[in-house]
Motif scaffolding. Structure first.
Motif, mmCIF file in Angstrom:
data_model
loop_
_atom_site.group_PDB
_atom_site.id
_atom_site.type_symbol
_atom_site.label_atom_id
_atom_site.label_comp_id
_atom_site.label_asym_id
_atom_site.label_seq_id
_atom_site.Cartn_x
_atom_site.Cartn_y
_atom_site.Cartn_z
ATOM 1 N N UNK A 376 0.825 -1.208 0.000
ATOM 2 C CA UNK A 376 0.000 0.000 0.000
ATOM 3 C C UNK A 376 0.861 1.261 0.000
ATOM 4 N N UNK A 381 0.095 5.357 -0.754
ATOM 5 C CA UNK A 381 -0.960 5.579 0.224
ATOM 6 C C UNK A 381 -0.359 6.112 1.511
ATOM 7 N N UNK A 382 -1.112 6.925 2.238
ATOM 8 C CA UNK A 382 -0.630 7.407 3.534
ATOM 9 C C UNK A 382 -0.904 6.334 4.579
ATOM 10 N N UNK A 385 -4.659 5.875 5.316
ATOM 11 C CA UNK A 385 -5.311 5.210 4.179
ATOM 12 C C UNK A 385 -4.986 3.724 4.171
ATOM 13 N N UNK A 386 -3.717 3.440 4.443
ATOM 14 C CA UNK A 386 -3.301 2.037 4.480
ATOM 15 C C UNK A 386 -4.053 1.275 5.551
ATOM 16 N N UNK A 389 -7.915 1.065 4.540
ATOM 17 C CA UNK A 389 -8.315 0.328 3.348
ATOM 18 C C UNK A 389 -7.637 -1.012 3.189
ATOM 19 N N UNK A 390 -6.517 -1.231 3.850
ATOM 20 C CA UNK A 390 -5.828 -2.511 3.675
ATOM 21 C C UNK A 390 -5.727 -3.287 4.988
ATOM 22 N N UNK B 94 4.715 10.428 -0.201
ATOM 23 C CA UNK B 94 3.527 9.717 -0.660
ATOM 24 C C UNK B 94 3.301 9.960 -2.157
ATOM 25 N N UNK B 110 -3.789 -7.307 -2.076
ATOM 26 C CA UNK B 110 -4.601 -7.026 -0.896
ATOM 27 C C UNK B 110 -5.734 -8.050 -0.843
ATOM 28 N N UNK B 112 -8.643 -8.182 -1.307
ATOM 29 C CA UNK B 112 -9.795 -7.528 -1.934
ATOM 30 C C UNK B 112 -9.996 -8.188 -3.285
ATOM 31 N N UNK B 120 -7.068 0.401 -6.423
ATOM 32 C CA UNK B 120 -6.650 0.980 -5.147
ATOM 33 C C UNK B 120 -5.878 2.284 -5.336
ATOM 34 N N UNK B 124 -7.030 6.232 -4.479
ATOM 35 C CA UNK B 124 -6.353 7.052 -3.470
ATOM 36 C C UNK B 124 -5.925 8.390 -4.061
ATOM 37 N N UNK B 125 -5.415 8.334 -5.297
ATOM 38 C CA UNK B 125 -4.870 9.551 -5.877
ATOM 39 C C UNK B 125 -5.889 10.304 -6.701
#
Lengths: 490, 265
Positions: A376, A381-382, A385-386, A389-390, B94, B110, B112, B120, B124-125
């Protein structure tokens, strides 16, 4: 012969057997232990096992079976006429046992001679008086049949124990002889001892399991008794909880719904407190805190789990209750009438549950592989967020399991409820009202001086059974979820 | 050695994507990377080879600041991406990682669905304005990861249910989805069987047309197969850096020769 003496004698025989077995083994090998199949100590242990296992096995079995046997024999001796109206044979038998026990104690104290205690022609009134003098609890006047039965109960027990002593000693000696005769250089004592160790461990495991089975069976049978006296539909669907102790049955209303509602309501409040705080604490500890802070903070948090629940109860009663009353009571918002309420118990129980949720969740979050986080982060990802979401989705089944375990603790909790939530069983939505739970009512139903055969007392078993099934279901479900999660990262 | 690389640069006229100068990395008191200078070219596969513990993975993780997640790790020196220092205070690590994607040693999809795995990064971005754009990005990335045909009918299936090779290509597709300029691969085939390895290697060769790829590998055959440039690391030093063909056929440094002929390592 007292049982303690019996145990000591058998142990002494076993010790002698050890020495003799060892010596015979060495002798058969011509004094050189290298010629033996096993080490000399194994030959000794083999003889010891041959003595102890059958002798103590017989002792335990005899002690378990004899009371049943004597009971059924004596029970048959009581004439129908001796059983009073409204009583039962088992109640009279309880009386008989009590009297026999009283006679034993009176003889031991010297208030009664052994010959007087076992004399069939002895005067009933005189014996009763002597028993009372000796401080033995005798509920009512002892009748002639009861005394007769008690005397034969004593006699049969005494004979039984005498036979038992002889039998146990005989078995021990036979075991010693067999073990001793077996011993020679070729005999595989080491393998036999290995089997013995296995059986010993198996026995320990079975005792734990059998105890559980016994507890469940006693719950089931007593619940069955209760449902014979009180209709199950009224119990499960009754909206009122109003046991009466004076009326002795008939006028009691024993509906479980208000209690279940109280249990669930308080548990929900507790989980609403414990889950967010515990989970956030776990996330902080496992993801953000430095290793040093974590090594200090985690044990500190787990100290919460070590506080006895009665202390939490005091905290609820003396601190949280008055505090809530200040804010929500008549001097504040006016919603609350007294310090004992669902809210009080729920908040304190929530605090109690925080370490359960946080500690388990922390372990589960740590079990999420670092590769997930790296993946992640590698995508830009920050940290939050990690986690959101993960890490949390990956850990979710385990966290749900942790929450369910906490929930089953909350449902089974007693002391905080007794002190914090009050004793009024009611169906209400207001969290500032006093309510009560299944566990608190089990306590109050059994701590009175109610007759144990009355539905008012037996209901405790039905409540316990309901609670047991509820928490068992939750635990099984939680374990299922946790196990399913574990397989994912093998 | 520096003379050598200068000669190589004259041969090759491609743009320099990443320029590392005098990079030092410390793990606590350990000096893990010593004075490394490397120039990584655009649209080229650069391989880092060397024995275990020589610092090649550590150096790779400096290039997208993944070492920031390790508390005790300290990086000194300059690493320039398109002429800008990535360790400058103004650079958001980041954002940098979205530009310099990474594929790890063990496939780490992941838990998912396949679709969500690829979506993913873009999510995020904020790379997609709506669902159809996101669908497009996912499809394009999966095609670039050479796995689209195998998974197009089961995008909702969990990514963890794929085979190892498929998982690794999914991870490459996931890294490609954020439109990176550089792809870092840390031993991407070490957990894969030979067939899956061949598929991933083929994919790496295709990725070269679009990205600058840096790959760490233990297999010298793999470095020889997929890369144009090779850097040999030993005990934290960059021993030799040059054309792959030249490194493997005519190494300048005796240590390089010892390693590729199997005498050290």
């Amino acid at each position: 012969m007292p049982i303690l003496w019996l145990i000591l004698i058998v142990s002494a025989v076993a010790a002698v057997g050890y020495v003799l077995g060892r010596a015979r083994a060495l002798q058969s090998a011509g004094g050189d232990s290298r010629n033996l199949h096993s080490l000399p100590s194994f030959y000794g242990a083999n003889v010891t096992l041959k003595i102890l296992v059958p002798a103590f096995g017989l002792l335990i079995a005899w002690l378990l079976v004899q009371p049943f046997f004597v009971n059924s024999q004596v029970s048959g001796m009581i004439p129908e006429s001796a059983i009073k109206e409204g009583s039962s044979r088992s109640l009279v038998m309880a009386e008989v046992r009590r009297t026999a026990f009283g006679l034993d104690n009176a003889v031991a104290q010297g208030n009664l001679t052994e010959s007087a205690a076992s004399d069939a022609q002895v005067d009933v009134i005189d014996v009763t008086q002597r028993l009372k003098d000796a401080g033995q609890v005798v509920t009512s006047e002892i009748t002639q049949p009861v005394l007769r039965a008690a005397q034969s109960y004593r006699a049969m027990s005494a004979t039984g124990y005498a036979i038992m002593s002889v039998a146990v000693l005989a078995v021990a000696v036979i075991g010693a002889v067999i073990g001793w005769l077996q011993t020679n250089a070729e005999y595989r004592a080491r393998n036999v001892v290995e089997q013995g160790v296995r059986v010993l461990l198996l026995a320990a495991a079975s005792i734990a399991i059998l105890t559980t089975v016994g507890i469940v069976l006693s719950l089931v049978f007593n619940t069955w008794e209760f449902f014979k006296l009180y209709p199950a539909s009224d119990f499960f669907f009754g909206m009122t909880w109003a046991p009466s102790f004076s009326g002795r049955g008939g006028s009691s209303e024993l509906g479980i719904l208000p209690l279940l509602w109280g249990t669930l309501y308080i548990s929900i409040v507790a989980l609403l407190v414990a889950v967010p705080i515990g989970l956030f604490a776990a996330i902080y500890l496992s993801e953000y805190a430095s290793p040093r802070l974590r090594s200090v903070a985690k044990p500190l948090l787990e100290v919460l789990a070590g506080i006895p629940t009665i202390v939490y109860g005091l905290f609820a009663l003396l601190t949280v209750g008055p505090l809530l009353l200040d804010i929500f009571g008549d001097s504040g918002l006016g919603w609350m009438k007294a310090g004992t309420a669902v809210m009080t118990a729920g908040l304190v129980m929530g605090i109690m549950l925080i370490p359960f949720v946080s500690s388990l969740s922390d372990d589960i979050i740590n079990a999420v592989p670092q590769a997930m986080r790296d993946g992640s982060y590698g995508l830009g990802a920050t940290q939050s967020e990690t986690i959101r979401q993960v890490v949390l989705p990956a850990a979710l089944p385990g966290i749900v399991g942790a929450i369910l375990l906490a929930a089953s603790r909350a449902i089974g909790e007693t002391m905080i409820v007794v002190l914090g939530a009050g004793a009024a069983a009611r169906l209400s939505l207001n969290p500032f009202e006093a309510m009560t739970t299944v566990t608190a009512k089990i306590v109050s139903q059994l701590t009175g001086d109610a007759d144990f055969a009355s539905p008012e007392a037996l209901v405790a078993f039905a409540l316990g059974m309901t609670l047991f099934i509820l928490t068992l279901g939750l635990n099984v479900f939680a374990l299922y979820i946790v196990r399913k999660y574990r397989e994912q990262y093998e | 050695m520096n003379d050598m690389t200068r000669v190589e640069r004259a041969v090759d006229s491609k743009d320099i994507k990443i320029n590392a100068k005098k990079v030092q990395v410390y793990y606590g008191a350990t000096h893990a990377i010593k004075d490394v200078d490397v120039e990584i070219e655009d649209k080229t596969v650069t391989a880092f080879i060397g024995p275990s513990g020589c610092g090649k993975s550590t150096f790779l993780r400096c290039l997208n600041r993944m070492n920031d997640t390790i508390d005790i790790c300290r990086v000194e020196g300059d690493i320039l991406l398109d002429g800008e220092d990535i360790y400058d205070k103004r650079v958001d690590p980041v954002q940098l990682r979205a530009k310099v994607g990474m594929v790890f040693q063990k496939p780490n999809p992941f838990p998912k669905s396949i679709y969500d795995n690829v979506a993913y990064g873009p999510r995020i971005h904020g790379l997609a304005r709506n669902k159809s754009e996101l669908d497009e990005i996912v499809e394009k990335s999966l095609r670039r990861g050479a796995i689209w045909d195998e998974v197009k009918d089961r995008l909702d299936a969990p990514g963890t249910g794929l085979s190892g090779g498929q998982q690794q290509r999914l991870c490459i597709a996931r890294a490609v989805a954020t439109e990176p300029e550089v792809l870092l691969m840390d031993e991407p085939c070490s957990a894969l069987d030979p067939i899956a390895t061949a598929q991933v290697e083929e994919l790496i060769d295709e990725l070269r047309s679009r990205y600058s790829v840096v790959i760490v590998t233990h297999s010298m055959q793999q470095a020889a197969r997929v890369s144009q440039k090779t850097a040999f690391f030993h005990l934290g030093n960059l021993v030799e850096f040059g054309e792959t063909g030249q490194i493997f056929t005519n190494p300048v440094d005796p240590r390089t020769e010892s390693y590729i002929t199997g005498r050290i390592g």
